[in-house]
Design a protein around this motif. Sequence first.
Motif, mmCIF file in Angstrom:
data_model
loop_
_atom_site.group_PDB
_atom_site.id
_atom_site.type_symbol
_atom_site.label_atom_id
_atom_site.label_comp_id
_atom_site.label_asym_id
_atom_site.label_seq_id
_atom_site.Cartn_x
_atom_site.Cartn_y
_atom_site.Cartn_z
ATOM 1 N N GLU A 47 -3.018 36.924 17.333
ATOM 2 C CA GLU A 47 -1.815 36.385 16.715
ATOM 3 C C GLU A 47 -0.542 36.924 17.335
ATOM 4 O O GLU A 47 0.503 36.321 17.255
ATOM 5 C CB GLU A 47 -1.813 36.679 15.209
ATOM 6 C CG GLU A 47 -1.449 38.111 14.790
ATOM 7 C CD GLU A 47 -2.532 39.126 15.069
ATOM 8 O OE1 GLU A 47 -2.304 40.322 14.786
ATOM 9 O OE2 GLU A 47 -3.611 38.749 15.550
ATOM 10 N N GLU A 48 -0.629 38.048 17.997
ATOM 11 C CA GLU A 48 0.544 38.650 18.636
ATOM 12 C C GLU A 48 0.094 39.325 19.926
ATOM 13 O O GLU A 48 -0.850 40.098 19.922
ATOM 14 C CB GLU A 48 1.179 39.684 17.706
ATOM 15 C CG GLU A 48 2.402 40.356 18.267
ATOM 16 C CD GLU A 48 2.927 41.452 17.352
ATOM 17 O OE1 GLU A 48 3.817 42.197 17.789
ATOM 18 O OE2 GLU A 48 2.440 41.575 16.220
ATOM 19 N N ARG A 170 10.181 36.980 17.600
ATOM 20 C CA ARG A 170 8.992 36.205 17.262
ATOM 21 C C ARG A 170 9.171 35.578 15.872
ATOM 22 O O ARG A 170 8.658 36.098 14.882
ATOM 23 C CB ARG A 170 7.742 37.085 17.290
ATOM 24 C CG ARG A 170 7.427 37.689 18.656
ATOM 25 C CD ARG A 170 6.087 38.392 18.642
ATOM 26 N NE ARG A 170 5.783 38.964 19.938
ATOM 27 C CZ ARG A 170 6.048 40.203 20.295
ATOM 28 N NH1 ARG A 170 6.639 41.012 19.451
ATOM 29 N NH2 ARG A 170 5.724 40.651 21.488
ATOM 30 N N VAL A 173 6.566 35.533 12.720
ATOM 31 C CA VAL A 173 5.663 36.686 12.756
ATOM 32 C C VAL A 173 6.170 37.754 11.787
ATOM 33 O O VAL A 173 7.357 38.081 11.773
ATOM 34 C CB VAL A 173 5.564 37.275 14.173
ATOM 35 C CG1 VAL A 173 4.784 38.593 14.168
ATOM 36 C CG2 VAL A 173 4.902 36.277 15.114
ATOM 37 N N TYR A 175 6.902 41.292 10.535
ATOM 38 C CA TYR A 175 7.088 42.659 11.030
ATOM 39 C C TYR A 175 6.950 43.617 9.852
ATOM 40 O O TYR A 175 7.667 43.494 8.858
ATOM 41 C CB TYR A 175 8.469 42.829 11.664
ATOM 42 C CG TYR A 175 8.602 42.226 13.037
ATOM 43 C CD1 TYR A 175 8.513 43.021 14.183
ATOM 44 C CD2 TYR A 175 8.819 40.862 13.201
ATOM 45 C CE1 TYR A 175 8.633 42.477 15.455
ATOM 46 C CE2 TYR A 175 8.940 40.299 14.468
ATOM 47 C CZ TYR A 175 8.849 41.108 15.589
ATOM 48 O OH TYR A 175 8.965 40.555 16.836
ATOM 49 N N LYS A 222 9.952 38.623 7.840
ATOM 50 C CA LYS A 222 9.829 37.723 8.976
ATOM 51 C C LYS A 222 11.029 36.788 9.009
ATOM 52 O O LYS A 222 11.677 36.546 7.993
ATOM 53 C CB LYS A 222 8.534 36.899 8.902
ATOM 54 C CG LYS A 222 8.467 35.883 7.774
ATOM 55 C CD LYS A 222 7.167 35.093 7.851
ATOM 56 C CE LYS A 222 7.057 34.083 6.702
ATOM 57 N NZ LYS A 222 5.800 33.301 6.785
#
Length: 228
Positions: A47-48, A170, A173, A175, A222
């Motif tokens: 995913e990252e 991102r 996504v 964090y 996010k």
Amino acid sequence: MRLLLVEDDNHVAAALSAVLARHGLRVTHARNGEDALRALLPGEEQEEPYAVVLLDLGLPDQDGYEVCGKIRTRSAVPVIMVTARADVRSRIHGLNLGADDYVVKPYDTRELLARIHAVARRTHSSASEPGTTALGPVRLTPETREVSVHGVPVQLTRKEFDLLALLALRPGVVYRREQIISEVWRTSWEGTGRTLEVHIASLRAKIGVPALIETVRGVGYKLVVPGA
């Protein structure tokens, strides 16, 4: 930030992974070169992408130099060699193969963390396209550290801008709080949680786009681009 640790000693890997996790880094452990190369293959489950690879040279299946060379043929991910080989010749060989940095064991974990963040910052900087990033009505220009909303300039503090720029790397996504603290404040999570919340609240108020920064309860934040 996601990190790949290539280390054949499970005890060393466990101890280092615990330290890195406390500073907001998500660590995947590969015990040999083949596992490391497999982990770097693109896949839907990833995913990252990895921000940095920490590569030990004394691996059981192949030499770390060989692994570094193979990584460089398939990926631009930053590689930090972490090894007991302290002679200048070994360092030069590693850097010539494409390593971004070279850390000799034993090392101070604070220095290792600083080097991880340094190579990750250089990569983000070089990978970022020049000009302005559009986030719905928000425009962010990293080179001049300028932000505008609907064409109107917004004055942000240094940390507010760094926080917004990190989330904007991102969109979508999540964090984690610990990761944000580590990336923006260059310190550990302990005692800094309230500071993050205050900066998030201030950033939201100044931007004036409530849906831009979303709280993921119990995890972190996010960036959600309006209309995307």
